[in-house]
Design a protein around this motif. Structure first.
Motif, PDB file in Angstrom:
ATOM      1  N   LEU A 140       0.826  -1.203   0.000  1.00  0.00           N
ATOM      2  CA  LEU A 140       0.000   0.000   0.000  1.00  0.00           C
ATOM      3  C   LEU A 140       0.862   1.256   0.000  1.00  0.00           C
ATOM      4  CD1 LEU A 140      -2.795  -0.823   2.617  1.00  0.00           C
ATOM      5  CD2 LEU A 140      -2.991  -0.877   0.126  1.00  0.00           C
ATOM      6  N   ARG A 141       0.288   2.334  -0.527  1.00  0.00           N
ATOM      7  CA  ARG A 141       0.916   3.641  -0.392  1.00  0.00           C
ATOM      8  C   ARG A 141       0.796   4.100   1.056  1.00  0.00           C
ATOM      9  NH1 ARG A 141       1.628   5.706  -5.623  1.00  0.00           N
ATOM     10  NH2 ARG A 141       0.481   4.460  -7.175  1.00  0.00           N
ATOM     11  N   GLY A 142       1.599   5.101   1.404  1.00  0.00           N
ATOM     12  CA  GLY A 142       1.589   5.606   2.770  1.00  0.00           C
ATOM     13  C   GLY A 142       2.969   5.566   3.388  1.00  0.00           C
TER      14      GLY A 142
ATOM     15  N   THR B 259      -2.402  10.464   5.512  1.00  0.00           N
ATOM     16  CA  THR B 259      -2.802   9.577   4.426  1.00  0.00           C
ATOM     17  C   THR B 259      -3.600   8.396   4.956  1.00  0.00           C
ATOM     18  OG1 THR B 259      -0.792   8.211   4.509  1.00  0.00           O
ATOM     19  CG2 THR B 259      -0.725  10.185   3.124  1.00  0.00           C
TER      20      THR B 259
ATOM     21  N   SER C  41      -4.776   4.565   3.345  1.00  0.00           N
ATOM     22  CA  SER C  41      -4.678   3.607   2.240  1.00  0.00           C
ATOM     23  C   SER C  41      -5.535   2.390   2.554  1.00  0.00           C
ATOM     24  CB  SER C  41      -3.230   3.149   2.031  1.00  0.00           C
ATOM     25  OG  SER C  41      -2.429   4.192   1.537  1.00  0.00           O
TER      26      SER C  41
ATOM     27  N   ASP D   7      -7.735  -0.760  -4.713  1.00  0.00           N
ATOM     28  CA  ASP D   7      -7.052   0.031  -3.691  1.00  0.00           C
ATOM     29  C   ASP D   7      -7.555   1.463  -3.765  1.00  0.00           C
ATOM     30  OD1 ASP D   7      -5.408   1.259  -5.827  1.00  0.00           O
ATOM     31  OD2 ASP D   7      -4.272  -0.612  -5.767  1.00  0.00           O
TER      32      ASP D   7
ATOM     33  N   PHE E 194      -6.659   5.472  -2.067  1.00  0.00           N
ATOM     34  CA  PHE E 194      -5.653   6.257  -1.364  1.00  0.00           C
ATOM     35  C   PHE E 194      -6.148   7.684  -1.199  1.00  0.00           C
ATOM     36  CE2 PHE E 194      -1.715   8.937  -1.669  1.00  0.00           C
ATOM     37  CZ  PHE E 194      -1.189   8.594  -0.442  1.00  0.00           C
TER      38      PHE E 194
END
Length: 713
Positions: A126-128, A352, A354, A378, A380
Motif C-alpha cells: 500500500l501507499r503511505g 494519508t 490507504s 485500492d 488512497f
C-alpha cells in the motif's frame, strides 16, 4: 558504503535464509552435499551451510499480487531478506540499493532504476510512506524489501517505469517465543542499540514489540543523526482467518542533514573536500511520523483466499537549511572558491489513508490445466500541507541575509538565521484521492503459463479529475523443471505534477506514460547449486513535459509547456549464484543499460539533446559478493565489490566511474553473534551520483567501520 549482494537480476528472487531453516520443497534437503553432513550443528550456527540455494533461497514474493515461485513468474522481482539486512548491518534504504541489479543511488530515498529516476515506496503493498519529504526509510521494523522492476501500473497504479519498492513489515507470530538485543559502536561517533521480542499468547494470539535507537555522525561537516523507532503489533491467527494490528512511531533528528552535493569541475573532479557541507551547525531536518495498520487474511472456502489492509499515517517534517544557489570567484583570481546560499524554512505535513483488498480464486480445471484469478482494488487519500519561506544571500556578507560560504575554508557560525530579514510564509494545501480496480488471470497449461491483467485508475487531485487504464501480459514456458523462458509486456503512467498543470502554461496535461517489452531465461541447475538468469528489456517513457520553444504563447506572463518528450531505456542483465565449494559461495552480476533521449519538442526542456544518455543512468554495472566460512571456528568472512560506469549529471557534467570494496567478519556461537564491518575498504573518493552544477555531485562515504554484538533467545 555497505557491502552488497547483487540479487535477482531478471527476476530470480534471491533471499538469505538462516542456517537452521528447512524448506521441504527445496532440492537442498536431498542434495549430495547435505547427505554428506554439510549443515552445521546448532552449537555453531554460522549463518549458512555453504550452499547458494540456502544462502540465497529463491522463494515466493507478495509484490506480484499472486504469490509465485520465480521460475513460474514473468515478473522481475528482487527480494532482500531480513538475514541479509542483518549480515550487512544495514540501517536505512541507502544501504541496500546496490543489492539490486539495475538500481543505483540518485538522491535521498530516490534511485535510478533501469535508467529512470524512481521514488515509489509502498509498505505491505500500500501507499503511505511514513518518511515524508526528504527522510530515508529505516529498516529496523522491516522483514524484507522487494523491488518490482519495470512499469507496474496494472498492479499498483501510477508510478515511474523503472520499478517500485515494497517494504514488508515485521508481524507477530504465534508459533515461537524469541527475542534479541543488539549493541553497536563505530567510527564517526556511531553508537546505539535495539531490542525485539515476539511472544505467543495462546489460542492463536501473539504480540511483538521492538525499540531501536542510534546516534551517529556522518562524514559531512556538521551533519549527524539520532533515530528512534518504537514498533509493536498483535496478531490473531486461529485459522482460516488471520488479523494483524500494528503501530509504529518514527522519530528522526538530523543535524545539518538536508544535504546537497559537493561542487565539481567540468571533468567531474570535486572542487573541495568531500566532507564539505553547505549547511550551518544550527540547520536541521526533524521528522515525526505515526503509522497504524490493520490487515485481515482469510480462506473461507478451499481455493478462495481474501485479504484486506487499511493503513493510516500522519507525519510532520520540519527543516531549516542553507541551499547552494550559485558558485562564484570571491577574490577575482579566476578560481571558483565560494557559493551564494539561500536559507529555507519549511514545514511539511501529510495525513494519508490507504485501503486495499484482494480476492484470489484458484482451481484445477483438469490434470494439466490450472487457473488463478485475482480481483482487487485500492484507494488512497492524502492531505498534504506545505509552509515555506526562503531568503537568498549575495556574494558578499550583507546584514539580514545569508552569507556566502567558502569551498576551501568554510567559516560556520557567522551566519545566524535569527538575524535574517525573512518574509512571510507561503502555504500550499493539497488533497488527493485515487482509486484503482484490477483483474488478473493466470492460466497454466502443462508447461505453459499465460498471464493477463487490466486496471482502471481514477483520481481527483485538487479538483483535477483524471482516469487511466493500464495493462499487463506475460508468459512463461518451463523448458525443463530447472529452466524457464519468460516474456512480458506492461504499461504504466504518472500524473503530471500539480505545479505543471497551470492553465496559463497550457495545462492540464495528460499523464506521462511508460511501457516495457522484456524476455529472458531463468535457471536453477544442479538441484539449485547454480542459479542464474538472463534478460533483455526495452522501456519507453513518453508524454514528458518540456518548455514550449515559443515561450509565453498567450502573453499571460507564464511560459508555456508542451508534452512531447520521449526517453528509451534498453538493457541486458545477467546474474549467477553458485557453490564454489561446500564452504565457499560466490555471486556475480552484470547489468548493461542504454537510456537515451529519443524525442523532444525541438526547442528545449531537456538539459541534453536527442541521442544523449539520460542523467545518472550508468551504462555498466558489475558486482560480486563472495564469502568463505570456517565451520569449526564459527567464523565467516566476506568481500564485496561494486563497479558503476561513467554517467552524466542533470546539468551534463561527467560523473566519474568508480569501484569500491567492502568486507565483513562474522562470528556466531550459540545465542551470541558479532559482526565487524568495514565499508569502502580502500577509502576510495568518488561521486555516488550527480545532480545539478550549483549543488554538485553526491559524494560517496569514506572508509568507516563498526562492531555489532547481539544476543538472541
Amino acid at each position: 558504503m555497505k557491502a552488497y549482494l547483487l540479487l535477482g537480476v531478471a527476476s530470480t528472487t534471491l533471499t538469505l535464509a538462516p542456517a537452521h531453516a528447512q524448506d521441504t520443497a527445496s532440492p537442498i534437503d536431498t542434495s549430495p552435499a547435505t547427505e554428506q553432513g554439510e549443515d552445521l550443528d546448532q552449537e555453531n550456527m554460522i549463518i549458512v551451510s555453504g550452499r547458494a540455494q540456502k544462502l540465497y533461497r529463491a522463494g515466493e514474493t507478495s509484490s506480484g499480487k499472486l504469490e509465485t515461485p520465480p521460475l513460474e513468474s514473468s515478473l522481475v522481482i528482487t527480494t532482500i531478506a531480513e538475514q541479509l539486512i542483518e549480515d550487512q548491518g544495514a540501517r536505512d534504504a541507502q544501504d541496500l540499493y546496490r543489492n539490486i541489479s539495475g538500481v543505483s543511488f540518485f538522491s535521498y530515498a530516490g534511485v535510478t532504476a533501469r535508467g529512470f529516476r524512481q521514488e515509489e515506496i509502498f509498505y505491505d503493498g500500500l501507499r503511505g510512506d511514513p518518511y515524508a519529504g526528504f527522510s530515508v526509510p529505516q529498516l529496523f521494523n522491516v522483514e524484507r524489501v522487494e523491488f518490482l522492476k519495470g512499469p507496474n501500473g496494472m498492479l499498483y497504479g501510477p508510478g515511474a517505469p523503472g520499478g517500485l519498492f515494497n517494504y514488508i513489515t515485521k508481524k507477530a507470530q504465534d508459533d515461537v517465543l524469541e527475542g534479541k538485543v543488539k549493541a553497536i559502536a563505530g567510527t564517526e561517533d556511531r553508537w546505539g542499540g535495539s531490542a525485539e521480542i515476539n511472544v505467543p499468547l495462546g489460542n492463536g494470539f501473539a504480540a511483538r514489540g521492538g525499540l531501536f535507537y542510534e546516534d551517529r555522525g556522518t562524514f559531512r561537516f556538521n551533519a549527524a543523526s539520532r533515530t528512534t523507532i518504537a514498533d509493536g503489533g498483535v496478531s490473531f491467527d486461529p485459522g482460516p482467518v488471520r488479523v494483524d494490528i500494528q503501530a509504529t512511531r518514527y522519530d528522526q533528528e538530523l543535524d545539518a542533514n538536508r544535504l546537497r552535493g559537493v561542487p565539481v569541475d567540468d571533468d567531474g573532479e570535486f572542487l573541495t573536500d568531500r566532507r564539505w557541507n553547505h549547511n550551518e551547525p544550527s540547520d536541521f531536518l526533524n521528522l515525526k511520523s505515526d503509522v497504524v495498520q490493520m490487515r485481515l487474511e482469510a480462506e473461507p472456502v478451499a481455493g478462495l483466499t481474501l485479504d484486506a489492509t487499511a493503513r493510516y499515517n500522519t507525519a510532520t517534517e520540519v527543516q531549516n537549511y542553507h541551499e547552494p544557489r550559485g558558485l562564484f570567484d570571491s577574490d577575482g583570481d579566476g578560481v571558483i572558491d565560494a557559493t551564494i546560499r539561500e536559507f529555507r524554512d519549511q514545514i511539511r505535513t501529510q495525513e494519508t489513508w490507504s485501503f486495499g483488498a484482494n480476492a484470489v480464486w484458484e482451481a484445477d480445471l483438469s490434470a494439466t490445466v490450472r487457473n488463478r484469478v485475482l480481483f482487487g482494488f485500492d484507494h488512497f487519500l492524502a492531505d498534504t500541507f506545505f509552509q515555506g519561506r526562503s531568503l537568498r544571500g549575495t556574494t558578499t556578507d550583507t546584514p539580514g541575509l545569508p552569507n556566502p560560504l567558502s569551498l576551501f575554508d568554510p567559516q560556520y557560525g557567522l551566519s545566524d538565521p535569527a538575524t535574517y530579514n525573512q518574509g512571510p510564509f507561503r502555504v500550499t494545501i493539497s488533497d488527493t484521492k485515487q482509486t484503482g480496480f484490477y483483474l488478473l488471470d493466470e492460466l497454466t497449461i502443462g508447461r505453459l503459463i499465460l498471464t493477463g491483467g487490466i486496471r482502471r485508475d481514477d483520481s481527483d487531485a485538487d479538483g483535477l479529475v483524471e482516469g487511466e487504464t493500464t495493462y499487463r501480459g506475460g508468459l512463461v514456458y518451463r523448458i525443463t523443471d530447472e529452466i524457464s523462458a519468460f516474456g512480458q509486456y506492461a504499461t504504466s503512467f504518472e500524473p503530471q505534477s500539480a505545479s505543471s498543470q497551470n492553465p496559463l502554461a497550457g495545462g492540464p496535461f495528460a499523464p506521462t506514460k511508460g511501457d516495457i517489452f522484456e524476455g529472458g531465461i531463468k535457471t536453477a541447475l544442479m538441484n539449485g547449486r547454480i542459479q542464474s538468469s538472463l534478460s533483455a528489456y526495452q522501456i519507453r517513457r513518453t508524454n514528458i513535459l518540456q518548455s514550449d520553444p515559443r515561450g509565453d504563447v498567450g502573453n499571460d506572463g507564464v511560459d508555456d509547456l508542451v508534452a512531447l518528450g520521449e526517453i528509451t531505456s534498453k538493457g541486458i542483465e545477467f546474474d549467477i549464484a553458485a557453490d564454489v565449494t561446500p564452504d565457499w559461495v560466490l555471486t556475480l552480476a552484470y547489468a548493461y543499460n542504454d537510456t537515451r533521449i529519443t524525442g523532444d519538442n525541438g526547442g528545449g526542456g531537456f538539459s541534453n539533446n536527442v541521442g544523449d544518455r539520460f542523467a545518472n543512468a550508468p551504462e555498466h554495472q558489475l558486482g560480486f559478493w563472495t564469502r568463505y566460512q570456517f565451520p569449526e571456528l564459527g567464523l565467516a568472512t566476506a568481500l564485496g565489490g561494486d563497479y558503476v560506469s561513467k554517467r552524466v549529471s542533470i546539468s551534463g557534467q561527467p560523473v566519474k566511474p568508480y569501484m569500491v570494496f567492502d568486507a565483513s567478519l562474522i562470528y556466531e556461537t550459540g545465542p551470541f553473534r558479532a559482526l565487524v564491518r568495514v565499508d569502502n575498504l580502500f577509502d576510495k573518493t568518488y561521486a555516488a551520483s550527480g545532480f545539478i552544477d550549483r549543488t554538485g555531485h553526491f559524494p560517496g562515504a569514506p572508509r568507516s567501520a563498526f562492531l555489532e554484538i547481539g544476543y538472541a533467545f
